[in-house]
Write an enzyme that holds these catalytic residues in place. Structure first.
Site, PDB file in Angstrom:
ATOM      1  N   ARG A  23       0.822  -1.211   0.000  1.00 43.13           N
ATOM      2  CA  ARG A  23       0.000   0.000   0.000  1.00 43.13           C
ATOM      3  C   ARG A  23       0.861   1.269   0.000  1.00 43.13           C
ATOM      4  O   ARG A  23       0.464   2.294   0.548  1.00 43.13           O
ATOM      5  CB  ARG A  23      -0.968   0.018   1.200  1.00 43.13           C
ATOM      6  CG  ARG A  23      -1.817  -1.253   1.314  1.00 43.13           C
ATOM      7  CD  ARG A  23      -2.830  -1.388   0.217  1.00 43.13           C
ATOM      8  NE  ARG A  23      -3.903  -0.443   0.318  1.00 43.13           N
ATOM      9  CZ  ARG A  23      -5.103  -0.697   0.846  1.00 43.13           C
ATOM     10  NH1 ARG A  23      -5.375  -1.882   1.324  1.00 43.13           N
ATOM     11  NH2 ARG A  23      -6.018   0.217   0.869  1.00 43.13           N
ATOM     12  N   ARG A  27      -2.745   6.798   0.915  1.00 43.54           N
ATOM     13  CA  ARG A  27      -3.227   7.937   1.698  1.00 43.54           C
ATOM     14  C   ARG A  27      -2.237   8.581   2.649  1.00 43.54           C
ATOM     15  O   ARG A  27      -2.432   9.704   3.078  1.00 43.54           O
ATOM     16  CB  ARG A  27      -4.465   7.496   2.502  1.00 43.54           C
ATOM     17  CG  ARG A  27      -5.662   7.253   1.633  1.00 43.54           C
ATOM     18  CD  ARG A  27      -6.849   6.823   2.450  1.00 43.54           C
ATOM     19  NE  ARG A  27      -6.660   5.469   2.942  1.00 43.54           N
ATOM     20  CZ  ARG A  27      -7.583   4.785   3.613  1.00 43.54           C
ATOM     21  NH1 ARG A  27      -8.737   5.352   3.914  1.00 43.54           N
ATOM     22  NH2 ARG A  27      -7.352   3.561   4.021  1.00 43.54           N
ATOM     23  N   ARG A  36      -6.012  12.942  -4.958  1.00 45.39           N
ATOM     24  CA  ARG A  36      -7.266  12.317  -4.542  1.00 45.39           C
ATOM     25  C   ARG A  36      -8.308  13.369  -4.163  1.00 45.39           C
ATOM     26  O   ARG A  36      -9.519  13.107  -4.243  1.00 45.39           O
ATOM     27  CB  ARG A  36      -6.948  11.395  -3.365  1.00 45.39           C
ATOM     28  CG  ARG A  36      -8.049  10.664  -2.744  1.00 45.39           C
ATOM     29  CD  ARG A  36      -8.692   9.629  -3.601  1.00 45.39           C
ATOM     30  NE  ARG A  36      -9.643   8.930  -2.751  1.00 45.39           N
ATOM     31  CZ  ARG A  36     -10.813   9.437  -2.382  1.00 45.39           C
ATOM     32  NH1 ARG A  36     -11.219  10.594  -2.846  1.00 45.39           N
ATOM     33  NH2 ARG A  36     -11.595   8.754  -1.561  1.00 45.39           N
ATOM     34  N   ASP A  72      -7.088  -1.341  -7.210  1.00 48.50           N
ATOM     35  CA  ASP A  72      -7.623  -1.957  -6.007  1.00 48.50           C
ATOM     36  C   ASP A  72      -8.057  -3.372  -6.351  1.00 48.50           C
ATOM     37  O   ASP A  72      -8.461  -3.634  -7.484  1.00 48.50           O
ATOM     38  CB  ASP A  72      -8.810  -1.163  -5.458  1.00 48.50           C
ATOM     39  CG  ASP A  72      -9.127  -1.586  -4.035  1.00 48.50           C
ATOM     40  OD1 ASP A  72      -8.530  -1.031  -3.105  1.00 48.50           O
ATOM     41  OD2 ASP A  72      -9.945  -2.507  -3.853  1.00 48.50           O
ATOM     42  N   TYR A 147     -15.729 -10.066   0.223  1.00 46.93           N
ATOM     43  CA  TYR A 147     -16.340  -8.753  -0.061  1.00 46.93           C
ATOM     44  C   TYR A 147     -17.666  -8.917  -0.806  1.00 46.93           C
ATOM     45  O   TYR A 147     -18.633  -8.207  -0.529  1.00 46.93           O
ATOM     46  CB  TYR A 147     -15.373  -7.874  -0.851  1.00 46.93           C
ATOM     47  CG  TYR A 147     -14.251  -7.343   0.008  1.00 46.93           C
ATOM     48  CD1 TYR A 147     -14.428  -6.192   0.776  1.00 46.93           C
ATOM     49  CD2 TYR A 147     -13.028  -7.992   0.085  1.00 46.93           C
ATOM     50  CE1 TYR A 147     -13.411  -5.712   1.597  1.00 46.93           C
ATOM     51  CE2 TYR A 147     -12.007  -7.530   0.887  1.00 46.93           C
ATOM     52  CZ  TYR A 147     -12.204  -6.391   1.641  1.00 46.93           C
ATOM     53  OH  TYR A 147     -11.202  -5.926   2.456  1.00 46.93           O
TER      54      TYR A 147
HETATM   55  O1  1CP Z   1      -0.223  -1.056  -2.654  1.00 47.97           O
HETATM   56  C1  1CP Z   1      -0.427  -0.018  -3.311  1.00 47.97           C
HETATM   57  O2  1CP Z   1       0.166   1.033  -3.089  1.00 47.97           O
HETATM   58  C2  1CP Z   1      -1.349  -0.077  -4.512  1.00 47.97           C
HETATM   59  C3  1CP Z   1      -2.672   0.255  -4.238  1.00 47.97           C
HETATM   60  C4  1CP Z   1      -3.646  -0.652  -3.522  1.00 47.97           C
HETATM   61  C5  1CP Z   1      -3.630  -2.029  -3.269  1.00 47.97           C
HETATM   62  C6  1CP Z   1      -2.542  -3.035  -3.524  1.00 47.97           C
HETATM   63  C7  1CP Z   1      -4.866  -0.151  -3.060  1.00 47.97           C
HETATM   64  C8  1CP Z   1      -5.288   1.259  -3.122  1.00 47.97           C
HETATM   65  N1  1CP Z   1      -5.613  -1.203  -2.607  1.00 47.97           N
HETATM   66  C9  1CP Z   1      -4.880  -2.350  -2.700  1.00 47.97           C
HETATM   67  C10 1CP Z   1      -5.289  -3.707  -2.345  1.00 47.97           C
HETATM   68  C11 1CP Z   1      -6.459  -3.920  -1.459  1.00 47.97           C
HETATM   69  N2  1CP Z   1      -7.665  -3.284  -1.459  1.00 47.97           N
HETATM   70  C12 1CP Z   1      -6.511  -4.954  -0.495  1.00 47.97           C
HETATM   71  C13 1CP Z   1      -5.404  -5.947  -0.270  1.00 47.97           C
HETATM   72  C14 1CP Z   1      -4.303  -5.431   0.554  1.00 47.97           C
HETATM   73  C15 1CP Z   1      -4.622  -5.155   2.003  1.00 47.97           C
HETATM   74  O3  1CP Z   1      -5.007  -6.107   2.717  1.00 47.97           O
HETATM   75  O4  1CP Z   1      -4.429  -4.025   2.411  1.00 47.97           O
HETATM   76  C16 1CP Z   1      -7.773  -4.896   0.108  1.00 47.97           C
HETATM   77  C17 1CP Z   1      -8.313  -5.807   1.209  1.00 47.97           C
HETATM   78  C18 1CP Z   1      -8.503  -3.837  -0.501  1.00 47.97           C
HETATM   79  C19 1CP Z   1      -9.913  -3.433  -0.237  1.00 47.97           C
HETATM   80  C20 1CP Z   1     -10.036  -2.008   0.128  1.00 47.97           C
HETATM   81  N3  1CP Z   1      -9.690  -0.974  -0.692  1.00 47.97           N
HETATM   82  C21 1CP Z   1     -10.506  -1.459   1.335  1.00 47.97           C
HETATM   83  C22 1CP Z   1     -11.100  -2.242   2.500  1.00 47.97           C
HETATM   84  C23 1CP Z   1     -10.119  -2.801   3.460  1.00 47.97           C
HETATM   85  C24 1CP Z   1     -10.894  -3.503   4.547  1.00 47.97           C
HETATM   86  O5  1CP Z   1     -10.525  -3.310   5.714  1.00 47.97           O
HETATM   87  O6  1CP Z   1     -11.855  -4.247   4.244  1.00 47.97           O
HETATM   88  C25 1CP Z   1     -10.420  -0.061   1.244  1.00 47.97           C
HETATM   89  C26 1CP Z   1     -10.799   0.959   2.276  1.00 47.97           C
HETATM   90  C27 1CP Z   1      -9.892   0.223  -0.046  1.00 47.97           C
HETATM   91  C28 1CP Z   1      -9.651   1.558  -0.625  1.00 47.97           C
HETATM   92  C29 1CP Z   1      -8.295   1.876  -1.088  1.00 47.97           C
HETATM   93  N4  1CP Z   1      -7.518   1.087  -1.923  1.00 47.97           N
HETATM   94  C30 1CP Z   1      -6.351   1.722  -2.218  1.00 47.97           C
HETATM   95  C31 1CP Z   1      -6.371   2.988  -1.537  1.00 47.97           C
HETATM   96  C32 1CP Z   1      -5.281   4.018  -1.606  1.00 47.97           C
HETATM   97  C33 1CP Z   1      -7.575   3.069  -0.843  1.00 47.97           C
HETATM   98  C34 1CP Z   1      -8.073   4.228  -0.039  1.00 47.97           C
HETATM   99  C35 1CP Z   1      -9.030   4.994  -0.867  1.00 47.97           C
HETATM  100  C36 1CP Z   1      -8.925   6.466  -0.693  1.00 47.97           C
HETATM  101  O7  1CP Z   1      -8.049   7.121  -1.284  1.00 47.97           O
HETATM  102  O8  1CP Z   1      -9.760   7.000   0.031  1.00 47.97           O
END
Ligand code: 1CP
Length: 339
Positions: A23, A27, A36, A72, A147
């Site tokens: 990640r 953010r 964003r 994502d 999900y």
């Molecule tokens: O890694 C990186 O920098 C690339 C971007 C990336 C990746 C690899 C994002 C951007 N999301 C992900 C994968 C992702 N998304 C996972 C697997 C990794 C992990 O466990 O962290 C999962 C579970 C998600 C689902 C997801 N996307 C959630 C829910 C998490 C949960 O607790 O259920 C959320 C809140 C997001 C949004 C998201 N994805 C990425 C960003 C930067 C954001 C935040 C959105 C924003 O800018 O407000």
């Protein structure tokens, strides 16, 4: 071209231990928030020029040794036909949950080049800019299924486990469809130019090993074996997966991702001649500089017997982490591991 990351994945000798952070494009960076601020999260994911910009930020600002595609894991679920919404503060929402065969029948196995062409375009554009390798990714089927079944994030996974135990065939049918979609999606990423691929299994750790073996592992194996033809490193990360480690190794991945709950030295005994990726607690980035450096030094020592080590956090970088602290970690890994 800095190929240190790819070499470490293959277990080859490197001048220093490469680092990237799960990640890392996101953010915690003010530069990300600036972009964003003008678009919704989904608009950002679907605009290749902006995805390129945020994917490059952690390379330019922090000096990471690999880039990860900005996207994502849930983008593919939307392409399968599940309407997806992101609500600030609440995370992802699927208003139409998948809990019976008729809902499942409406999902499709998409042609990735057509339905998520913006992802492939992002990869092509990034490859023109990058001087470090590019990692593509997808969610592992079990994590994606939670999900779709729950309709978003969950804490207890009631609906998921209910389906597993009461309607196992329906659960397997859903996993099969996600798996087929993920194979097409990751193969398209490899063809577009991704130089490594990671499967994120963020919720694998909620499963008992006996259930992981039946309900999750076969699908991960199927995806991994379908990607071997591209001859690029394949990384499997099961979060909270210490108790599943032997199964992670059986996934067929070249690199085993580790969360912070296991000592990397103990994990290395289980992974044979595969590389490891991890595994400092993301919150350890809050330590005072000298303690952070000491902890990194210990981790590097503990990992010295690995057949390839890619330094990473044990899970995603937390959104409130000061970027300066991430920079201290990157510099410390480079300096303390240089040989
Ligand atoms: O890694 C990186 O920098 C690339 C971007 C990336 C990746 C690899 C994002 C951007 N999301 C992900 C994968 C992702 N998304 C996972 C697997 C990794 C992990 O466990 O962290 C999962 C579970 C998600 C689902 C997801 N996307 C959630 C829910 C998490 C949960 O607790 O259920 C959320 C809140 C997001 C949004 C998201 N994805 C990425 C960003 C930067 C954001 C935040 C959105 C924003 O800018 O407000």
């Amino acid at each position: 071209m800095n190929n240190t990351f790819l070499k470490a994945c293959r277990g080859e000798k490197t001048d220093y231990t490469p680092i990237w952070m799960m990640r890392q494009a996101g953010r915690y960076l003010p530069e990300y928030q600036k972009i964003r601020g003008n678009v919704t999260f989904l608009e950002l994911c679907k605009t290749p020029e902006l995805c390129v910009e945020v994917s490059l930020q952690p390379i330019d600002i922090l000096g990471m040794d690999a880039a990860i595609l900005f996207s994502d894991i849930l983008i593919l679920m939307e392409a399968m036909g599940a309407p997806l919404e992101f609500h600030d503060g609440r995370g992802p929402v699927f208003p139409e949950t998948i809990r019976d065969q008729s809902a499942l029948d409406k999902l499709i196995v998409p042609n990735a080049d057509e339905s998520v062409g913006f992802v492939m375009e992002t990869i092509r554009l990034l490859r023109q800019e990058l001087k470090v390798p590019l990692i593509g990714f997808a969610g592992a089927p079990f994590t994606c299924a939670t999900y779709l079944i729950e309709g978003g994030s969950s804490k207890v996974f009631w609906e998921t486990k209910k389906m597993m135990f009461r309607e196992p065939q329906l659960f397997h049918n859903l996993m099969e469809k996600i798996t087929e979609s993920t194979i097409g999606y990751m193969q398209a990423q490899a063809r577009a130019g991704a130089q490594a691929l990671q499967l994120f299994d963020s919720w694998a750790g909620i499963l008992a090993p006996c259930d992981f073996k039946i309900f999750a592992l076969p699908y991960v194996q199927k995806i991994i074996s379908s990607l071997k033809q591209f001859d690029i490193p394949l990384i499997y990360f099961a979060n909270n997966g210490s108790t599943l480690l032997d199964y992670s190794v059986e996934s067929g991945a070249d690199v085993i991702g580790l969360d912070w709950r296991i000592n990397i030295k103990d994990a290395i005994k289980h992974v044979g001649n595969k590389a490891v990726q991890g595994n400092i607690d993301p919150f350890a980035l809050l330590l005072p500089e000298d303690e952070l450096r000491k902890r990194i030094g210990r981790l590097l020592d503990d990992a010295s017997s690995a057949h390839g080590h890619v330094f990473n956090l044990g899970h995603g970088i937390h959104q409130f982490t000061p970027p300066d602290q991430a920079k201290i970690a990157v510099d410390a890994v480079h300096e303390l591991s240089s040989r």
